[in-house]
Design a protein around this motif. Structure first.
Motif, PDB file in Angstrom:
ATOM      1  N   ARG A 236      75.385  56.722  53.721  1.00  0.00           N
ATOM      2  CA  ARG A 236      74.888  57.465  54.869  1.00  0.00           C
ATOM      3  C   ARG A 236      75.095  58.950  54.578  1.00  0.00           C
ATOM      4  NH1 ARG A 236      73.728  52.961  55.079  1.00  0.00           N
ATOM      5  NH2 ARG A 236      73.974  51.446  56.762  1.00  0.00           N
ATOM      6  N   ILE A 237      74.066  59.761  54.815  1.00  0.00           N
ATOM      7  CA  ILE A 237      74.128  61.185  54.499  1.00  0.00           C
ATOM      8  C   ILE A 237      73.679  61.997  55.699  1.00  0.00           C
ATOM      9  CG2 ILE A 237      73.282  63.033  52.995  1.00  0.00           C
ATOM     10  CD1 ILE A 237      72.772  60.984  50.874  1.00  0.00           C
ATOM     11  N   ALA A 238      74.380  63.088  55.962  1.00  0.00           N
ATOM     12  CA  ALA A 238      73.967  64.066  56.964  1.00  0.00           C
ATOM     13  C   ALA A 238      73.763  65.403  56.266  1.00  0.00           C
ATOM     14  CB  ALA A 238      75.023  64.202  58.049  1.00  0.00           C
ATOM     15  N   GLN A 239      72.613  66.024  56.469  1.00  0.00           N
ATOM     16  CA  GLN A 239      72.340  67.339  55.898  1.00  0.00           C
ATOM     17  C   GLN A 239      72.048  68.330  57.021  1.00  0.00           C
ATOM     18  OE1 GLN A 239      72.246  68.837  52.603  1.00  0.00           O
ATOM     19  NE2 GLN A 239      72.279  70.490  54.117  1.00  0.00           N
ATOM     20  N   PRO A 240      72.973  69.249  57.314  1.00  0.00           N
ATOM     21  CA  PRO A 240      72.701  70.270  58.324  1.00  0.00           C
ATOM     22  C   PRO A 240      71.588  71.211  57.863  1.00  0.00           C
ATOM     23  CG  PRO A 240      75.043  70.156  57.768  1.00  0.00           C
ATOM     24  CD  PRO A 240      74.308  69.373  56.726  1.00  0.00           C
ATOM     25  N   SER A 241      70.949  71.857  58.830  1.00  0.00           N
ATOM     26  CA  SER A 241      69.941  72.847  58.505  1.00  0.00           C
ATOM     27  C   SER A 241      70.580  74.235  58.498  1.00  0.00           C
ATOM     28  CB  SER A 241      68.787  72.787  59.514  1.00  0.00           C
ATOM     29  OG  SER A 241      67.711  73.600  59.087  1.00  0.00           O
ATOM     30  N   VAL A 242      69.759  75.242  58.382  1.00  0.00           N
ATOM     31  CA  VAL A 242      70.214  76.629  58.370  1.00  0.00           C
ATOM     32  C   VAL A 242      69.631  77.323  59.597  1.00  0.00           C
ATOM     33  CG1 VAL A 242      68.250  77.302  56.920  1.00  0.00           C
ATOM     34  CG2 VAL A 242      70.266  78.754  57.017  1.00  0.00           C
ATOM     35  N   PRO A 243      70.401  78.180  60.290  1.00  0.00           N
ATOM     36  CA  PRO A 243      69.858  78.882  61.451  1.00  0.00           C
ATOM     37  C   PRO A 243      68.695  79.787  61.047  1.00  0.00           C
ATOM     38  CG  PRO A 243      72.258  79.043  61.395  1.00  0.00           C
ATOM     39  CD  PRO A 243      71.831  78.473  60.074  1.00  0.00           C
ATOM     40  N   VAL A 244      67.590  79.675  61.772  1.00  0.00           N
ATOM     41  CA  VAL A 244      66.423  80.517  61.512  1.00  0.00           C
ATOM     42  C   VAL A 244      65.840  80.965  62.842  1.00  0.00           C
ATOM     43  CG1 VAL A 244      65.828  79.399  59.333  1.00  0.00           C
ATOM     44  CG2 VAL A 244      64.850  78.542  61.455  1.00  0.00           C
ATOM     45  N   GLU A 245      65.052  82.020  62.790  1.00  0.00           N
ATOM     46  CA  GLU A 245      64.308  82.449  63.975  1.00  0.00           C
ATOM     47  C   GLU A 245      63.032  81.622  64.052  1.00  0.00           C
ATOM     48  OE1 GLU A 245      62.260  86.453  65.913  1.00  0.00           O
ATOM     49  OE2 GLU A 245      63.668  86.626  64.244  1.00  0.00           O
ATOM     50  N   VAL A 246      62.946  80.779  65.062  1.00  0.00           N
ATOM     51  CA  VAL A 246      61.841  79.831  65.161  1.00  0.00           C
ATOM     52  C   VAL A 246      60.607  80.507  65.748  1.00  0.00           C
ATOM     53  CG1 VAL A 246      61.047  77.685  66.202  1.00  0.00           C
ATOM     54  CG2 VAL A 246      63.414  77.880  65.399  1.00  0.00           C
ATOM     55  N   VAL A 247      59.500  80.406  65.039  1.00  0.00           N
ATOM     56  CA  VAL A 247      58.207  80.883  65.532  1.00  0.00           C
ATOM     57  C   VAL A 247      57.406  79.726  66.115  1.00  0.00           C
ATOM     58  CG1 VAL A 247      55.997  81.931  64.870  1.00  0.00           C
ATOM     59  CG2 VAL A 247      58.151  82.825  63.935  1.00  0.00           C
ATOM     60  N   ASP A 248      57.362  78.603  65.399  1.00  0.00           N
ATOM     61  CA  ASP A 248      56.557  77.461  65.824  1.00  0.00           C
ATOM     62  C   ASP A 248      57.055  76.223  65.085  1.00  0.00           C
ATOM     63  OD1 ASP A 248      54.555  75.757  66.761  1.00  0.00           O
ATOM     64  OD2 ASP A 248      53.131  76.389  65.223  1.00  0.00           O
ATOM     65  N   THR A 249      57.290  75.138  65.812  1.00  0.00           N
ATOM     66  CA  THR A 249      57.787  73.910  65.185  1.00  0.00           C
ATOM     67  C   THR A 249      56.667  72.955  64.761  1.00  0.00           C
ATOM     68  OG1 THR A 249      58.031  72.849  67.362  1.00  0.00           O
ATOM     69  CG2 THR A 249      59.952  74.008  66.465  1.00  0.00           C
ATOM     70  N   THR A 250      55.407  73.287  65.085  1.00  0.00           N
ATOM     71  CA  THR A 250      54.294  72.418  64.719  1.00  0.00           C
ATOM     72  C   THR A 250      54.203  72.290  63.199  1.00  0.00           C
ATOM     73  OG1 THR A 250      53.093  73.214  66.663  1.00  0.00           O
ATOM     74  CG2 THR A 250      51.822  72.023  65.013  1.00  0.00           C
ATOM     75  N   GLY A 251      54.178  71.078  62.705  1.00  0.00           N
ATOM     76  CA  GLY A 251      54.059  70.843  61.273  1.00  0.00           C
ATOM     77  C   GLY A 251      55.372  70.810  60.517  1.00  0.00           C
ATOM     78  N   ALA A 252      56.484  71.084  61.205  1.00  0.00           N
ATOM     79  CA  ALA A 252      57.778  71.127  60.507  1.00  0.00           C
ATOM     80  C   ALA A 252      58.174  69.754  59.976  1.00  0.00           C
ATOM     81  CB  ALA A 252      58.859  71.669  61.433  1.00  0.00           C
ATOM     82  N   GLY A 253      57.904  68.698  60.753  1.00  0.00           N
ATOM     83  CA  GLY A 253      58.241  67.356  60.295  1.00  0.00           C
ATOM     84  C   GLY A 253      57.454  66.963  59.061  1.00  0.00           C
ATOM     85  N   ASP A 254      56.181  67.342  59.015  1.00  0.00           N
ATOM     86  CA  ASP A 254      55.369  67.047  57.838  1.00  0.00           C
ATOM     87  C   ASP A 254      55.879  67.818  56.627  1.00  0.00           C
ATOM     88  OD1 ASP A 254      53.638  65.236  59.074  1.00  0.00           O
ATOM     89  OD2 ASP A 254      52.337  66.826  59.801  1.00  0.00           O
ATOM     90  N   CYS A 255      56.273  69.070  56.835  1.00  0.00           N
ATOM     91  CA  CYS A 255      56.813  69.854  55.721  1.00  0.00           C
ATOM     92  C   CYS A 255      58.131  69.255  55.235  1.00  0.00           C
ATOM     93  CB  CYS A 255      56.988  71.308  56.135  1.00  0.00           C
ATOM     94  SG  CYS A 255      55.418  72.212  56.283  1.00  0.00           S
ATOM     95  N   PHE A 256      58.936  68.731  56.147  1.00  0.00           N
ATOM     96  CA  PHE A 256      60.146  68.009  55.733  1.00  0.00           C
ATOM     97  C   PHE A 256      59.763  66.861  54.803  1.00  0.00           C
ATOM     98  CE2 PHE A 256      62.910  64.422  55.903  1.00  0.00           C
ATOM     99  CZ  PHE A 256      64.203  64.927  55.938  1.00  0.00           C
ATOM    100  N   ASN A 257      58.780  66.082  55.208  1.00  0.00           N
ATOM    101  CA  ASN A 257      58.347  64.935  54.396  1.00  0.00           C
ATOM    102  C   ASN A 257      57.933  65.375  52.996  1.00  0.00           C
ATOM    103  OD1 ASN A 257      58.743  63.422  56.700  1.00  0.00           O
ATOM    104  ND2 ASN A 257      56.575  63.246  57.199  1.00  0.00           N
ATOM    105  N   VAL A 258      57.234  66.499  52.930  1.00  0.00           N
ATOM    106  CA  VAL A 258      56.780  67.031  51.651  1.00  0.00           C
ATOM    107  C   VAL A 258      57.967  67.330  50.732  1.00  0.00           C
ATOM    108  CG1 VAL A 258      55.784  69.101  50.587  1.00  0.00           C
ATOM    109  CG2 VAL A 258      54.572  67.933  52.446  1.00  0.00           C
ATOM    110  N   GLY A 259      58.969  68.021  51.268  1.00  0.00           N
ATOM    111  CA  GLY A 259      60.131  68.360  50.451  1.00  0.00           C
ATOM    112  C   GLY A 259      60.867  67.125  49.968  1.00  0.00           C
TER     113      GLY A 259
END
Length: 318
Positions: A236-259
């Motif tokens: 089981r793995i947990a990977q925290p994210s990094v704080p960023v200034e969010v402009v728009d979350t649309t498409g972020a899940g797809d970009c996650f999949n790509v990476g």
């Protein structure tokens, strides 16, 4: 990573329709019938399965995107964007009438709401697409099940292709035999936290991960700003994210999949794949739509910013 004799090493087949995302950012108040609501920003960007194909192409992957275009302005917009990104057109079908798929997204930094429309199009059977293109990995943008999907998984097994499946807001739960059957055969299932809860009926994300881990070889649960979780075998793995200034979350899940897929095809560990997914997702929210999807050098810069880079926190379950 090894593949069967028929698979083309590194080639990805993305099977799914495009969308044009009309993104209204920071609406002043909740939208309701009978009143007009103003937003603080607006953007129009190609989305849907385009994001998967474009993101992988930017990272240097060989991608075939199986999708349909028509004569309408939305089709022309996405087709032009695909050509600008240098996408392989062997999977494109062109129709003599409109093939519209449009999503209106109301986006805030913490969440979004969407309304979508699409013209019906008879898609090519997934099994046929896998047989023709013989990819190393197939990306499916949403939860799919039934005889046609099972037939496609048979072909994927025969040519040595892995299958990566997202969830999206598509009906189906693990209590349905056809859903459980398909999830037991895909290599990776990657819902977000809300989808994982809905699909499993679990009371917590941790419990949902355990339910899914009993069905799927590799489970990935996206948690927006909190990062992501993954389960594979007893790990089981947990990977925290990094704080960023969010402009728009649309498409972020797809970009996650790509990476995630990009690093998986490179033979990365589960921790490395999860980190790459979180890095691409974090990059994506810094601009409207998927405009900020990184190239290979950009991905490395984002990976260096992650807590505990280049992996996550590992635990083992007996």
């Amino acid at each position: 990573m090894t593949h069967g004799r028929g698979a083309v090493d590194g080639r990805v087949l993305v099977a799914g329709s495009y969308s044009v995302d009309l993104v209204f950012r920071e609406p002043a108040e909740p939208v309701a019938y009978g009143k007009e609501v103003w937003a603080d920003g607006f953007g129009m960007a190609p989305g849907g399965a385009y994001t998967l194909a474009m993101g992988l192409r930017r990272l240097g992957r060989e991608v075939v995107w199986a999708t349909d275009f028509g004569t309408d302005p939305f089709s022309r917009e996405v087709l032009a964007a695909a050509r600008h990104e240098g996408l392989d057109e062997r999977g494109f079908r062109h129709h003599p009438g409109p093939v519209r798929r449009v999503t209106v997204a109301l986006s805030r930094p913490d969440d979004r709401a969407m309304v979508s429309y699409e013209d019906p199009v008879a898609v090519r059977p997934l099994a046929e697409l896998i047989e023709i293109h013989r990819p190393a990995l197939v990306m499916l943008p949403h939860l799919q099940y039934g005889p046609g999907v099972s037939a496609a998984l048979d072909v994927a097994d025969r040519v040595g292709a892995e299958v990566f499946m997202d969830c999206q807001d598509f009906a189906g739960t693990v209590d349905m035999p056809e859903v459980a059957k398909v999830l037991g055969r895909v290599a990776v299932f990657a819902p977000n936290a809300a989808e994982a809860l809905r699909v499993t009926g679990a009371g917590s994300v941790a419990d949902a991960v355990e339910v899914l881990a009993g069905l799927v070889r590799t489970v990935v649960v996206k948690q927006d700003a909190a990062g992501a979780l993954a389960a594979e075998g007893g790990v089981r793995i947990a990977q925290p994210s990094v704080p960023v200034e969010v402009v728009d979350t649309t498409g972020a899940g797809d970009c996650f999949n790509v990476g995630f897929v990009h690093r998986r095809l490179a033979g990365g560990t589960l921790a490395e794949c999860l980190a790459a997914g979180v890095a691409c997702g974090a990059a994506a929210v810094t601009a409207a739509g998927s405009a900020a999807a990184p190239d290979a050098a950009g991905l490395e810069r984002w990976l260096a910013r992650l807590p505990g880079s280049p992996g996550g926190t590992l635990t083992h379950h007996d």
